[in-house]
Scaffold this motif. Structure first.
Motif, PDB file in Angstrom:
ATOM      1  N   TYR A 161      42.781  43.658  42.547  1.00 17.52           N
ATOM      2  CA  TYR A 161      42.764  42.207  42.363  1.00 17.52           C
ATOM      3  C   TYR A 161      41.382  41.687  42.740  1.00 17.52           C
ATOM      4  O   TYR A 161      40.951  41.815  43.880  1.00 17.52           O
ATOM      5  CB  TYR A 161      43.831  41.524  43.223  1.00 17.52           C
TER       6      TYR A 161
ATOM      7  N   PRO B 106      49.806  38.848  46.024  1.00 17.17           N
ATOM      8  CA  PRO B 106      49.561  38.384  44.653  1.00 17.17           C
ATOM      9  C   PRO B 106      50.865  38.037  43.934  1.00 17.17           C
ATOM     10  O   PRO B 106      51.860  38.760  44.038  1.00 17.17           O
ATOM     11  CB  PRO B 106      48.857  39.573  43.999  1.00 17.17           C
TER      12      PRO B 106
ATOM     13  N   TRP C 115      46.948  31.633  42.819  1.00 18.10           N
ATOM     14  CA  TRP C 115      46.327  32.014  41.548  1.00 18.10           C
ATOM     15  C   TRP C 115      45.216  31.021  41.181  1.00 18.10           C
ATOM     16  O   TRP C 115      45.168  30.427  40.111  1.00 18.10           O
ATOM     17  CB  TRP C 115      47.365  32.110  40.435  1.00 18.10           C
TER      18      TRP C 115
ATOM     19  N   TYR D 108      45.276  34.739  45.498  1.00 13.48           N
ATOM     20  CA  TYR D 108      46.249  35.409  44.646  1.00 13.48           C
ATOM     21  C   TYR D 108      47.658  34.852  44.814  1.00 13.48           C
ATOM     22  O   TYR D 108      48.525  35.100  43.984  1.00 13.48           O
ATOM     23  CB  TYR D 108      46.237  36.918  44.929  1.00 13.48           C
TER      24      TYR D 108
ATOM     25  N   CYS E  46      44.209  38.571  35.808  1.00 14.22           N
ATOM     26  CA  CYS E  46      43.275  38.703  36.925  1.00 14.22           C
ATOM     27  C   CYS E  46      42.398  39.916  36.660  1.00 14.22           C
ATOM     28  O   CYS E  46      42.875  40.923  36.130  1.00 14.22           O
ATOM     29  CB  CYS E  46      44.054  38.887  38.233  1.00 14.22           C
TER      30      CYS E  46
END
Length: 435
Positions: free
Chosen positions: A376, A251, A410, A407, A275
């Motif tokens: 996440y 991420p 994004w 991630y 997130c």
């Protein structure tokens, strides 16, 4: 030999490694965990219950990716028509709700249609997702259905979101489609997902397990520092490893912290990337006839969950014969709804609301109760995202870190998107090596 390091072992990392297989490079995949799979793992409980980390299915129409996934499990998959339902104030209706109003109270149907007609084709400036919903569906439906769902699922109001994420996800009906769905108990299926594939055994993880096993994996290898100048990775156990090219599915808020010399403005931008996190409540039930769908959406704000899935209906291998399973999602986010307490705190409220909504009976035998926290979950497409993302990814590009996956980019990626994201990141890394 030229060496490319891939950080992660999930679907996008496997996509990157597969792209590199045909090249004259050494590829190594690193993962901090003692197992491969990333976000695509399956939890396996005593008694034969299997639960994925969220409701994963493969519905890609890309025949190349279909073949890749099928090959990874030796062709042992099931194919199902994807079935959904919606719950609103005591009523279950079809999906999508905007073309399946039949069964709702008459006053609700009349108000929704009246607002839809009044909105008509009137043009308005779309500044956010709330504006889009109102223009697409009329005010009442927008507020009562997707507006409430957005608050529960994305943890913030629709006005705080852009429309960058939507793609085919939100169907915009004609007046005829709305009327047909209000007057008849069945309406044409206009959902963007018609069918899906799922492994016969081993849960959804079976796909990524089949992909990962053909690569060089270094598990229990937590990267704690990336030195772009010397092209060196440092690990928590004191080891180091060099690389020529670097692909990361970590991420973005985490990977920028690992890069030596990351400037304050980049670190601050990464903190602005929003997130959701998720508590997954997994239940094993002593019967299997409580659901006729794979996914149900819940709009009422006094119901703790926005979405419920039924893993035993995705594959017979996900539960013992004659038994059923339920996975409930409850969402939080650091920016809008911080998580406190323990995941297990949500087990009893979940069971309470499943009974209240008619999914379970009070006398149902619950064979398994567990709750896990997933840090996440879904990217939140709020207004700060675009600028923050450009800052973070621009920096990572400059230091030679090619990012991939949900991630790492994004983005609102599905399984096939993530795999192809890894392929693209690998191609960019190769291009940089060829200079």
């Amino acid at each position: 030999m030229t060496r490319v390091a891939v950080l992660g072992t999930g679907m996008s990392a496997c996509g990157a490694a597969d792209r590199l297989r045909s090249e004259a490079v050494e590829t190594v995949l690193y993962d901090k965990n003692p197992y491969a799979g990333g976000h695509t793992i399956t939890l396996k409980y005593e008694g034969g219950f299997l639960f994925d980390i969220g409701p994963h299915v493969s519905f890609t129409k890309d025949e190349r990716i279909q073949d890749v996934f099928a090959e990874s499990i030796g062709g042992a998959y099931e194919t199902h028509a994807y079935e959904f339902s919606n719950y609103w104030q005591g009523c279950f209706v079809g999906h999508p709700a905007q073309t399946n109003l039949y069964g709702l109270p008459t006053d609700v149907i009349v108000k929704v249609i009246a607002d839809f007609v009044a909105q008509g084709a009137r043009e308005e400036e779309i500044k956010n997702y709330e504006d889009w919903l109102r223009v697409a569906y009329g005010r009442s439906f927008a507020e009562w259905f997707p507006g409430r769902y957005t608050f529960k699922y994305h943890t913030t109001e629709a006005r705080n979101l852009t429309t960058d994420w939507m793609g085919p996800r939100m169907y915009r009906p004609s007046l005829e489609e709305v009327l047909r769905g209000a007057l008849a108990p069945a309406s044409p299926n206009v959902h963007y997902i018609q069918s899906f594939r799922y492994p016969e055994r081993g849960g959804f993880e079976a796909y990524v397990a089949g992909l990962a096993k053909r690569h060089h994996l270094e598990l229990r290898s937590e990267v704690v520092r990336i030195e772009p100048k010397s092209r060196t990775l440092s690990f928590a156990d004191g080891r180091t490893a060099g690389y020529d090219g670097l692909v990361s599915s970590i991420p973005l808020p985490e990977v920028v912290k690992l890069v030596a010399g990351a400037p304050p403005d980049v670190l601050a931008a990464a903190e602005r990337l929003a997130c959701s996190s998720c508590v997954l409540v997994n239940l094993g039930v002593g019967r299997d006839d409580f659901a006729s769908t794979h996914i149900s959406y819940f709009y009422d704000l006094d119901v703790v969950f926005p979405r419920v899935s039924f893993p035993h209906r995705m594959s017979g291998g996900n539960a013992p014969p004659g038994k059923g399973s339920i996975q409930v999602e409850i969402y939080f986010s650091k920016q809008y709804r911080p998580f406190t307490g323990q995941p297990k705190d949500w087990i009893e409220p979940t069971i309470r609301d499943l009974v209240r909504c008619g999914v379970l009976r009070e006398d149902d035998e619950i064979l398994l109760k567990d709750a896990v926290f997933v840090p996440y979950a879904n990217i939140i497409f709020d207004h700060p995202r675009v600028e923050a993302l450009a800052t973070v990814r621009g920096f990572l590009d400059d230091v030679g870190v090619q990012t991939c996956g949900r991630y790492g980019e994004w983005a609102y990626y599905w399984t096939d998107d993530s795999y192809k994201s890894g392929e693209r990141a690998a191609a960019r890394s190769l291009e940089g090596l060829r200079g």
